[in-house]
Design a protein around this motif. Structure first.
Motif, PDB file in Angstrom:
ATOM      1  N   UNK A  42       0.844  -1.190   0.000  1.00  0.00           N
ATOM      2  CA  UNK A  42       0.000   0.000   0.000  1.00  0.00           C
ATOM      3  C   UNK A  42       0.882   1.243   0.000  1.00  0.00           C
ATOM      4  N   UNK A  43       0.674   2.089  -0.990  1.00  0.00           N
ATOM      5  CA  UNK A  43       1.459   3.331  -1.076  1.00  0.00           C
ATOM      6  C   UNK A  43       0.671   4.520  -0.558  1.00  0.00           C
ATOM      7  N   UNK A  44      -0.603   4.300  -0.264  1.00  0.00           N
ATOM      8  CA  UNK A  44      -1.458   5.341   0.305  1.00  0.00           C
ATOM      9  C   UNK A  44      -2.163   4.767   1.527  1.00  0.00           C
ATOM     10  N   UNK A  45      -2.629   5.602   2.416  1.00  0.00           N
ATOM     11  CA  UNK A  45      -3.367   5.088   3.576  1.00  0.00           C
ATOM     12  C   UNK A  45      -4.604   4.303   3.148  1.00  0.00           C
ATOM     13  N   UNK A  46      -4.841   3.176   3.804  1.00  0.00           N
ATOM     14  CA  UNK A  46      -6.002   2.333   3.518  1.00  0.00           C
ATOM     15  C   UNK A  46      -7.047   2.596   4.594  1.00  0.00           C
ATOM     16  N   UNK A  47      -8.214   3.028   4.178  1.00  0.00           N
ATOM     17  CA  UNK A  47      -9.265   3.371   5.135  1.00  0.00           C
ATOM     18  C   UNK A  47     -10.226   2.213   5.371  1.00  0.00           C
ATOM     19  N   UNK A  48     -10.329   1.303   4.418  1.00  0.00           N
ATOM     20  CA  UNK A  48     -11.231   0.158   4.585  1.00  0.00           C
ATOM     21  C   UNK A  48     -10.647  -1.006   3.795  1.00  0.00           C
ATOM     22  N   UNK A  49     -10.318  -2.078   4.470  1.00  0.00           N
ATOM     23  CA  UNK A  49      -9.763  -3.246   3.804  1.00  0.00           C
ATOM     24  C   UNK A  49     -10.834  -4.124   3.165  1.00  0.00           C
ATOM     25  N   UNK A  50     -12.107  -3.798   3.385  1.00  0.00           N
ATOM     26  CA  UNK A  50     -13.213  -4.590   2.831  1.00  0.00           C
ATOM     27  C   UNK A  50     -12.980  -6.083   3.111  1.00  0.00           C
ATOM     28  N   UNK A  51     -12.687  -6.403   4.349  1.00  0.00           N
ATOM     29  CA  UNK A  51     -12.269  -7.753   4.732  1.00  0.00           C
ATOM     30  C   UNK A  51     -13.278  -8.805   4.308  1.00  0.00           C
ATOM     31  N   UNK A  52     -14.553  -8.494   4.413  1.00  0.00           N
ATOM     32  CA  UNK A  52     -15.585  -9.471   4.041  1.00  0.00           C
ATOM     33  C   UNK A  52     -15.448  -9.930   2.610  1.00  0.00           C
ATOM     34  N   UNK A  54     -12.427  -9.138   0.602  1.00  0.00           N
ATOM     35  CA  UNK A  54     -11.029  -9.287   0.180  1.00  0.00           C
ATOM     36  C   UNK A  54     -10.256 -10.311   0.996  1.00  0.00           C
ATOM     37  N   UNK A  55     -10.707 -10.563   2.210  1.00  0.00           N
ATOM     38  CA  UNK A  55      -9.959 -11.440   3.094  1.00  0.00           C
ATOM     39  C   UNK A  55      -8.758 -10.774   3.737  1.00  0.00           C
ATOM     40  N   UNK A  56      -8.562  -9.488   3.493  1.00  0.00           N
ATOM     41  CA  UNK A  56      -7.414  -8.761   4.031  1.00  0.00           C
ATOM     42  C   UNK A  56      -7.773  -8.083   5.351  1.00  0.00           C
ATOM     43  N   UNK A  57      -6.779  -7.984   6.215  1.00  0.00           N
ATOM     44  CA  UNK A  57      -6.952  -7.307   7.497  1.00  0.00           C
ATOM     45  C   UNK A  57      -5.836  -6.279   7.644  1.00  0.00           C
ATOM     46  N   UNK A  58      -6.004  -5.302   8.518  1.00  0.00           N
ATOM     47  CA  UNK A  58      -4.943  -4.308   8.712  1.00  0.00           C
ATOM     48  C   UNK A  58      -3.595  -4.969   9.016  1.00  0.00           C
ATOM     49  N   UNK A  59      -2.582  -4.479   8.338  1.00  0.00           N
ATOM     50  CA  UNK A  59      -1.241  -5.028   8.486  1.00  0.00           C
ATOM     51  C   UNK A  59      -0.827  -5.939   7.359  1.00  0.00           C
ATOM     52  N   UNK A  60      -1.788  -6.494   6.615  1.00  0.00           N
ATOM     53  CA  UNK A  60      -1.455  -7.428   5.538  1.00  0.00           C
ATOM     54  C   UNK A  60      -0.630  -6.777   4.438  1.00  0.00           C
ATOM     55  N   UNK A  61      -0.805  -5.478   4.234  1.00  0.00           N
ATOM     56  CA  UNK A  61      -0.116  -4.793   3.141  1.00  0.00           C
ATOM     57  C   UNK A  61       1.041  -3.920   3.638  1.00  0.00           C
ATOM     58  N   UNK A  62       1.392  -4.084   4.892  1.00  0.00           N
ATOM     59  CA  UNK A  62       2.492  -3.328   5.481  1.00  0.00           C
ATOM     60  C   UNK A  62       3.725  -4.219   5.541  1.00  0.00           C
TER      61      UNK A  62
END
Length: 233
Positions: A42-52, A54-62
């Motif tokens: 992620x090159x920009x701040x992520x405001x919503x990972x749309x986990x439902x 995408x399956x992604x949670x905060x930290x996955x792209x860091x």
């Protein structure tokens, strides 16, 4: 703002977060083995990972804290570009949107989209979860999405499509699927999924070593009886 500062507000937009590709070999030990599973930095701040979805949670792209393989969008693009230039055929469900997100042009001859294969004109398009439940007896995406699982299911659906076509039963099966969806819902939840899960959990073999056929869908509801004619006046 009241203190004289300015805030620039931009409309929400989606960004590519994960690219997953599995092998589609019909035989061999590497069948359905992932060959690409890149998480896009992620090159920009992520405001919503749309986990439902995408399956992604905060930290996955860091890259500092993520347990996944993090790469740049450009590197993921080049990997796909190499597969396209090699003539690889891509099988998936809703590939048009996927390729649009990564901004890559794939020749139509190299795309097999199961959302189009299992579709009647002027009818709704069927979800991967519903098709997996009805045709494969698989319960997927019950809590969240996994792109590796989705890719594998799309390959299995394509193999099921070829099987039905070779048997000359594809159109009849597709009509059956739509009738079932209209009667019981297109969610991939409920009776038929549970029945098929029971038969798939244990591989039941019929005499002669052949698998027992899967349970058949419930028969369509009978038409209402005709209205009796009115007596003559």
């Amino acid at each position: 703002q009241a203190d004289g500062t300015e805030i620039v507000v931009q409309a929400m937009r989606l960004g590519l977060a994960r690219v997953s590709v599995v092998r589609g070999d019909r035989r061999g030990q590497r069948r359905l083995v992932p060959i690409i599973d890149d998480y896009i930095r992620a090159v920009e701040p992520v405001y919503d990972y749309l986990t439902r979805f995408s399956g992604l949670v905060p930290g996955d792209l860091d890259p500092v804290v993520s347990k996944h393989h993090i790469t740049k969008l450009k590197h993921a693009y080049l990997k796909l570009r190499y597969l396209v230039d090699c003539g690889c055929v891509f099988v998936g469900h809703g590939l048009k949107q996927d390729f649009k997100m990564i901004n890559i042009l794939v020749p139509p001859a190299q795309i097999i989209d199961t959302v189009e294969l299992f579709h009647f004109k002027r009818q709704r398009k069927l979800s991967l979860r519903f098709l997996a439940s009805y045709l494969l007896g698989m319960d997927i995406q019950s809590e969240t999405h996994d792109s590796i699982e989705d890719a594998r299911v799309a390959v299995r659906l394509y193999e099921k499509y070829n099987e039905l076509v070779n048997e000359g039963n594809f159109q009849g099966k597709l009509l059956e699927i739509y009738r079932y969806g209209k009667q019981y819902g297109y969610t991939g939840e409920g009776g038929r999924m549970d029945l098929q899960q029971t038969s798939d959990a244990i591989e039941i073999m019929a005499p002669g070593g052949q698998p027992t056929p899967p349970p058949q869908p419930p028969p369509p509801l009978p038409p209402p009886p005709p209205t009796p004619p009115l007596p003559p006046t």
